[in-house]
Scaffold this active site. Sequence first.
Site, PDB file in Angstrom:
ATOM      1  N   LYS A 186      -1.672 -13.351  -5.682  1.00 43.89           N
ATOM      2  CA  LYS A 186      -2.095 -11.958  -5.907  1.00 43.89           C
ATOM      3  C   LYS A 186      -2.709 -11.839  -7.297  1.00 43.89           C
ATOM      4  CE  LYS A 186      -0.297  -7.204  -5.716  1.00 43.89           C
ATOM      5  NZ  LYS A 186       0.901  -6.362  -5.522  1.00 43.89           N
ATOM      6  N   SER A 237       0.617  -2.903  -1.850  1.00 48.81           N
ATOM      7  CA  SER A 237      -0.601  -3.240  -2.584  1.00 48.81           C
ATOM      8  C   SER A 237      -1.004  -4.707  -2.472  1.00 48.81           C
ATOM      9  CB  SER A 237      -0.406  -2.891  -4.067  1.00 48.81           C
ATOM     10  OG  SER A 237       0.640  -3.700  -4.623  1.00 48.81           O
ATOM     11  N   SER A 281       5.488  -3.271  -1.686  1.00 52.69           N
ATOM     12  CA  SER A 281       4.178  -3.918  -1.661  1.00 52.69           C
ATOM     13  C   SER A 281       4.162  -5.354  -1.148  1.00 52.69           C
ATOM     14  CB  SER A 281       3.545  -3.884  -3.053  1.00 52.69           C
ATOM     15  OG  SER A 281       3.176  -2.569  -3.368  1.00 52.69           O
TER      16      SER A 281
END
Length: 485
Positions: free
Chosen positions: A77, A152, A176
């Site tokens: 990420k 997210s 997330s």
Amino acid sequence: MIERTAAELIALQAKGEATAEAITDAFLASIKARDGEVKAYQFVDEALAREQAKAVDAKRKSGAKLGALAGVPIAIKDVLCTKGLPTTCSSKMLQNFIPPYDAHVIENLKAADAVLIGKTNMDEFAMGSSTENSAYKTTRNPWDLERIPGGSSGGSAAAVAACEAACSLGTDTGGSIRQPASLCGIVGIKPTYGRVSRYGLIAFASSLDQVGPFTHDVTDNALLMEVISGHDPRDSTSVDEPVPAYTKTLNTPVKGLTIGVAREYFGEGLDPEVEASVKQALKEYEKLGATIKEVSLPHSKYAVAVYYIVATAEASSNLARYDGMHYGHRAKGKHDLIATYSKSRAEGFGKEVQRRIMLGTYALSSGYKDAYYLKALKVRRLIKNDFDKAFESCDVVMGPTAPTPAFKLGEKTADPLSMYLSDIYTISCNLAGIAGISIPCGFSKTGLPIGLQIQAPPFAEEKMLQVARMYEAATDWHTKRPKLG
């Protein structure tokens, strides 16, 4: 090759049936073929990935001891610092930022001989539930390209679901990791707060953020948890607790398992297909000898309100450093100090980040701090007390991960409150600092994945993974892969 789990890829290399370079090439080819549609990645460094893979093959040839993730391609990420590689948080504010150091978890992955294949798209500064808040692109759900992958960490979840990486790392501040894992039909864990170091993680809300893995199955999740967990003196919130050998005990069923089912998790807003899949999963546990018991988490109804005060207050403080002076985007032209601050921040931050900074600044402002922020902290404690009480009579608490399967792109962008409610079942886990995992437990009639959430007491990841594996061993949801070109 690309549909295999990390454990299978490691076994193939050990038997001499595949090399790290061949595996990496297969995943790079998958990215080329599929990512034009899925849009999971922000940045892929093919040359570096191949170089890492060749180094693993050379190490194997020389007879040197290999790390636990040797030759496994992993996506990261874009909120975790990677030395020499762009780290943008999917924000224009950090468009040109290349960190001079690696995050602690990246150091661990490198030490384990993993192949870091690229950085994944996300909601800007990890603020969002759909990965539609990225400044650069909108990631799509590999099961239906017209739908969101969750957020997210949507890019990390989509990369694994689309078989563009064997596993990936995400972060979880209010759901997330677990929510996108649920919507993409894979496994995602939010470790106990303090289990995994936050050193090198660009902060959103420091008392809530945790790093965790996305994988196809529970075995791979246990493997990654062994690698990334542990004490790090550079993170003052990192807890010095021994890390169990999760993979060694994974297939030990929990005897006399008592599952708490929170009545508050089965109310208004829960999609009937999600409810049916979760209840079917609970029946499967009963067949495996578990006792199902109703518990109550009475303060969970305040979790969303508490979260959007605590998280935004911490975000307001953490993001104050991006002012166009120290680092980050600076507005062009000649301005005085205040104008430089305001223009740089207006240009660098997207609408959702601006919204949360304003909410947090308001909650901390003079005359409102006691009414909002301090009250929210007191209710946060009550939410934790609810879990403590529930865990006195049960091993884990189960329920849906998300209230609905993946919704359509653009469906909730005009209604922030409706978007925030996507995390209604995951937020309380972060507020309480406990462990949580989402595992696949079914599909909707339209073929969209549904996730089961398992929550466990602090530092009880070993038992939580065993409980998750019990269900996984009896079902085949985790073996399904989306059909992509």
